[in-house]
Design an enzyme around this catalytic site. Sequence first.
Site, PDB file in Angstrom:
ATOM      1  N   ARG A   1      44.110  35.065  52.911  1.00  0.00           N
ATOM      2  CA  ARG A   1      44.839  36.216  52.380  1.00  0.00           C
ATOM      3  C   ARG A   1      44.407  37.521  53.048  1.00  0.00           C
ATOM      4  O   ARG A   1      44.843  38.600  52.671  1.00  0.00           O
ATOM      5  CB  ARG A   1      44.615  36.302  50.866  1.00  0.00           C
ATOM      6  CG  ARG A   1      45.128  35.084  50.110  1.00  0.00           C
ATOM      7  CD  ARG A   1      44.664  35.098  48.676  1.00  0.00           C
ATOM      8  NE  ARG A   1      45.310  36.182  47.937  1.00  0.00           N
ATOM      9  CZ  ARG A   1      44.716  36.874  46.980  1.00  0.00           C
ATOM     10  NH1 ARG A   1      43.455  36.624  46.662  1.00  0.00           N
ATOM     11  NH2 ARG A   1      45.361  37.834  46.342  1.00  0.00           N
TER      12      ARG A   1
ATOM     13  N   HIS B   1      28.450  37.510  48.731  1.00  0.00           N
ATOM     14  CA  HIS B   1      29.378  36.405  48.460  1.00  0.00           C
ATOM     15  C   HIS B   1      29.031  35.168  49.293  1.00  0.00           C
ATOM     16  O   HIS B   1      28.917  34.062  48.758  1.00  0.00           O
ATOM     17  CB  HIS B   1      30.811  36.867  48.759  1.00  0.00           C
ATOM     18  CG  HIS B   1      31.832  35.786  48.600  1.00  0.00           C
ATOM     19  ND1 HIS B   1      32.472  35.535  47.409  1.00  0.00           N
ATOM     20  CD2 HIS B   1      32.318  34.877  49.483  1.00  0.00           C
ATOM     21  CE1 HIS B   1      33.308  34.526  47.565  1.00  0.00           C
ATOM     22  NE2 HIS B   1      33.228  34.104  48.810  1.00  0.00           N
TER      23      HIS B   1
ATOM     24  N   LYS C   1      37.346  43.974  33.777  1.00  0.00           N
ATOM     25  CA  LYS C   1      36.849  43.592  35.105  1.00  0.00           C
ATOM     26  C   LYS C   1      35.427  44.102  35.343  1.00  0.00           C
ATOM     27  O   LYS C   1      34.573  43.382  35.864  1.00  0.00           O
ATOM     28  CB  LYS C   1      37.781  44.133  36.185  1.00  0.00           C
ATOM     29  CG  LYS C   1      37.282  43.862  37.604  1.00  0.00           C
ATOM     30  CD  LYS C   1      38.212  44.451  38.642  1.00  0.00           C
ATOM     31  CE  LYS C   1      37.691  44.158  40.044  1.00  0.00           C
ATOM     32  NZ  LYS C   1      38.575  44.716  41.089  1.00  0.00           N
TER      33      LYS C   1
ATOM     34  N   HIS D   1      25.555  33.574  48.386  1.00  0.00           N
ATOM     35  CA  HIS D   1      25.603  32.890  47.097  1.00  0.00           C
ATOM     36  C   HIS D   1      26.318  31.548  47.220  1.00  0.00           C
ATOM     37  O   HIS D   1      25.853  30.532  46.695  1.00  0.00           O
ATOM     38  CB  HIS D   1      26.300  33.779  46.074  1.00  0.00           C
ATOM     39  CG  HIS D   1      26.483  33.132  44.740  1.00  0.00           C
ATOM     40  ND1 HIS D   1      25.429  32.888  43.881  1.00  0.00           N
ATOM     41  CD2 HIS D   1      27.590  32.666  44.097  1.00  0.00           C
ATOM     42  CE1 HIS D   1      25.876  32.312  42.777  1.00  0.00           C
ATOM     43  NE2 HIS D   1      27.183  32.162  42.887  1.00  0.00           N
TER      44      HIS D   1
END
Length: 288
Positions: free
Chosen positions: A107, A117, A174, A120
């Site tokens: 995307r 990110h 959020k 992890h």
Amino acid sequence: MQSPIPMSALLLCYLFFVMYLGPRIMANRKPFQLKEAMIVYNFALVVLSIFIVYEFLMSGWVTTYTWRCDAVDTSDSPQALRMVQVAWLFWFSKIIELMDTIFFVLRKRHGQITFLHIFHHSFMPWTWWWGVCYAPGGMGSFHAMVNSSVHVIMYFYYGLSAAGPRFQKFLWWKKYMTAIQLIQFVLVSLHATQYYFMDSCDYQFPLIIHLVWMYGTFFFVLFSNFWVQAYVKGKRLPKKDVMQCQNGTAVITNGKHHENGNGINHGDINGSAHHENGGSHVGKMKKA
């Protein structure tokens, strides 16, 4: 589970794709939408995470464990084997979750592919493979149960986010997702810390406790930095009065940022600044 080589090779392929091959493939292509696939993926992980939490609880955490010094049951009893199975399932869920980054690449959401990110997503399955091999259960499995509980909430949020703009009003929480992550690491570190204050403990793999404590503390620092950057300093949020062009429409936002799961950024619109046509405005837009 006979060898760490297949798992390690898979993770190396993952890193190669998300850091090099994927971005090159997508460089001259339009981003994929993948709306339906992401909805199914996220809500499927919600169901899987609920099942993993339930199995951890029934395999010991609400049946025989004391929540303090709990040794690994190495017998062939049904409950011990049940714990081994859910430990493996938790590890396998980490392999499935590698798709998170694949979706980002396809995307073209490169801003979301951060060091935090990638580290992890690659570190967790690699370390847990050894956990399944040598210590499936006991007090070292506490963080896996907590992590799966957090993922129930997290992937539910992602599923709603991918469903489209009509669900944005339900995503006001959020900001609290990061807070939930921070609470997770505090709980994990505190649970591991008690090991150091026990007179004696029969847990067979102290190294895992040390790693869990370091893992919880390290990720608490990383997520705390993310919190400060995103919600205190606002560095990860769009600046005020940012000019955006979406499908030929110029939109001036007031700094609030929303995602509808389809790669389009929306903001509160100053009515007088929203024009779809007009030569002078288009000229200014191109200049901007």
